[in-house]
Design an enzyme around this catalytic site. Structure first.
Site, PDB file in Angstrom:
ATOM      1  N   GLY A  26     158.983  50.130 105.424  1.00 38.02           N
ATOM      2  CA  GLY A  26     159.038  50.574 104.039  1.00 38.02           C
ATOM      3  C   GLY A  26     157.645  50.610 103.447  1.00 38.02           C
ATOM      4  O   GLY A  26     156.659  50.824 104.148  1.00 38.02           O
ATOM      5  N   CYS A  27     157.559  50.386 102.161  1.00 40.84           N
ATOM      6  CA  CYS A  27     156.279  50.433 101.453  1.00 40.84           C
ATOM      7  C   CYS A  27     155.307  49.409 102.032  1.00 40.84           C
ATOM      8  O   CYS A  27     155.635  48.228 102.146  1.00 40.84           O
ATOM      9  CB  CYS A  27     156.507  50.152  99.977  1.00 40.84           C
ATOM     10  SG  CYS A  27     154.985  50.016  99.028  1.00 40.84           S
ATOM     11  N   PHE A  28     154.105  49.865 102.370  1.00 41.29           N
ATOM     12  CA  PHE A  28     153.158  48.934 102.991  1.00 41.29           C
ATOM     13  C   PHE A  28     152.684  47.849 102.050  1.00 41.29           C
ATOM     14  O   PHE A  28     152.278  46.785 102.479  1.00 41.29           O
ATOM     15  CB  PHE A  28     151.992  49.639 103.679  1.00 41.29           C
ATOM     16  CG  PHE A  28     151.269  50.732 102.931  1.00 41.29           C
ATOM     17  CD1 PHE A  28     151.198  50.795 101.551  1.00 41.29           C
ATOM     18  CD2 PHE A  28     150.631  51.728 103.655  1.00 41.29           C
ATOM     19  CE1 PHE A  28     150.518  51.806 100.899  1.00 41.29           C
ATOM     20  CE2 PHE A  28     149.927  52.751 103.020  1.00 41.29           C
ATOM     21  CZ  PHE A  28     149.886  52.792 101.623  1.00 41.29           C
ATOM     22  N   TRP A  29     152.749  48.065 100.744  1.00 40.32           N
ATOM     23  CA  TRP A  29     152.366  47.014  99.792  1.00 40.32           C
ATOM     24  C   TRP A  29     153.205  45.752 100.010  1.00 40.32           C
ATOM     25  O   TRP A  29     152.704  44.639  99.954  1.00 40.32           O
ATOM     26  CB  TRP A  29     152.591  47.466  98.357  1.00 40.32           C
ATOM     27  CG  TRP A  29     151.824  48.649  97.894  1.00 40.32           C
ATOM     28  CD1 TRP A  29     150.702  49.198  98.442  1.00 40.32           C
ATOM     29  CD2 TRP A  29     152.137  49.438  96.744  1.00 40.32           C
ATOM     30  NE1 TRP A  29     150.303  50.282  97.704  1.00 40.32           N
ATOM     31  CE2 TRP A  29     151.163  50.451  96.660  1.00 40.32           C
ATOM     32  CE3 TRP A  29     153.144  49.389  95.791  1.00 40.32           C
ATOM     33  CZ2 TRP A  29     151.168  51.410  95.638  1.00 40.32           C
ATOM     34  CZ3 TRP A  29     153.148  50.338  94.785  1.00 40.32           C
ATOM     35  CH2 TRP A  29     152.172  51.334  94.708  1.00 40.32           C
ATOM     36  N   CYS A  30     154.509  45.967 100.244  1.00 39.43           N
ATOM     37  CA  CYS A  30     155.442  44.842 100.361  1.00 39.43           C
ATOM     38  C   CYS A  30     155.294  44.109 101.687  1.00 39.43           C
ATOM     39  O   CYS A  30     155.309  42.878 101.729  1.00 39.43           O
ATOM     40  CB  CYS A  30     156.865  45.345 100.199  1.00 39.43           C
ATOM     41  SG  CYS A  30     157.153  46.189  98.624  1.00 39.43           S
TER      42      CYS A  30
END
Length: 195
Positions: A26-30
């Site tokens: 998913g989102c790489f930030w998370c």
């Protein structure tokens, strides 16, 4: 009720030889936010993998047609942490591995679940672990995680590096990344970096 995700049934020192693992969930930030809190992790960088160099940028990748996944490259000390343990955290905390080409409201191939392997030992361990988890019936559905050799990892733009720590009050971080970090702290306190 929290799922109990067992550790891999075996470890392989050859899988740890590079001291690097590349994961997409998913989102790489998370995903980045989760791994930054682990003792033994020396560096985590966000980037793109699976597509061509000329489309390795946030605007293009968000369009969903580049072949890239938002991914993180995790550097770690194999004397303190193992490839198997990093996979356990990936499946237990970092994302939902049963979702195909999405994570929650983030939809598209760029948000797919994937393990990009750096050597044959990582590929074998990853496949064996997915089989172990599927056989144990840990999740409600089959694991959708792709396991594929890493060809290239392209560093994401500076604004995406360490994003969750730099923007702790951003609504997406509060709603998506922070709960994953809290889950990590609750389920794996023995793995956390000492403050």
């Amino acid at each position: 009720m929290a799922l109990t995700i067992p550790a891999p049934s075996r470890e392989d020192r050859a899988a740890d030889a590079p001291g690097v693992v590349v994961l997409a969930g998913g989102c790489f930030w998370c995903v980045e936010a989760v791994y930054l809190d682990l003792a033994g992790v020396t560096r985590v960088v966000s980037g793109y993998t699976g597509g061509a160099a000329e489309t390795a940028n946030y605007r293009a990748v968000c369009g969903g047609a580049t072949g890239h996944a938002e991914a993180v490259e995790i550097h770690y000390d194999p004397a303190r942490l193992s490839f198997g343990r990093l996979l356990q955290v990936f499946f237990a905390v970092a994302h939902d591995p049963t979702q195909h080409n999405r994570q929650g409201n983030d939809v598209g191939t760029q948000y797919r679940s994937a393990i990009f392997t750096l050597n044959d030992a990582q590929a074998v361990m990853a496949r064996d672990y997915v089989a172990q988890l599927n056989q144990a019936g840990v999740f409600d559905g089959p694991i959708a995680t792709e396991i594929t050799p890493l060809t290239h990892f392209y560093l994401a733009e500076d604004t995406h590096q360490d994003y969750a720590r730099q923007h702790p009050d951003q609504p997406y971080i509060c709603m998506v990344a922070q709960p994953k970090v809290e889950k990590l702290h609750a389920r794996f306190p023995q793995l956390l970096r000492k403050i």
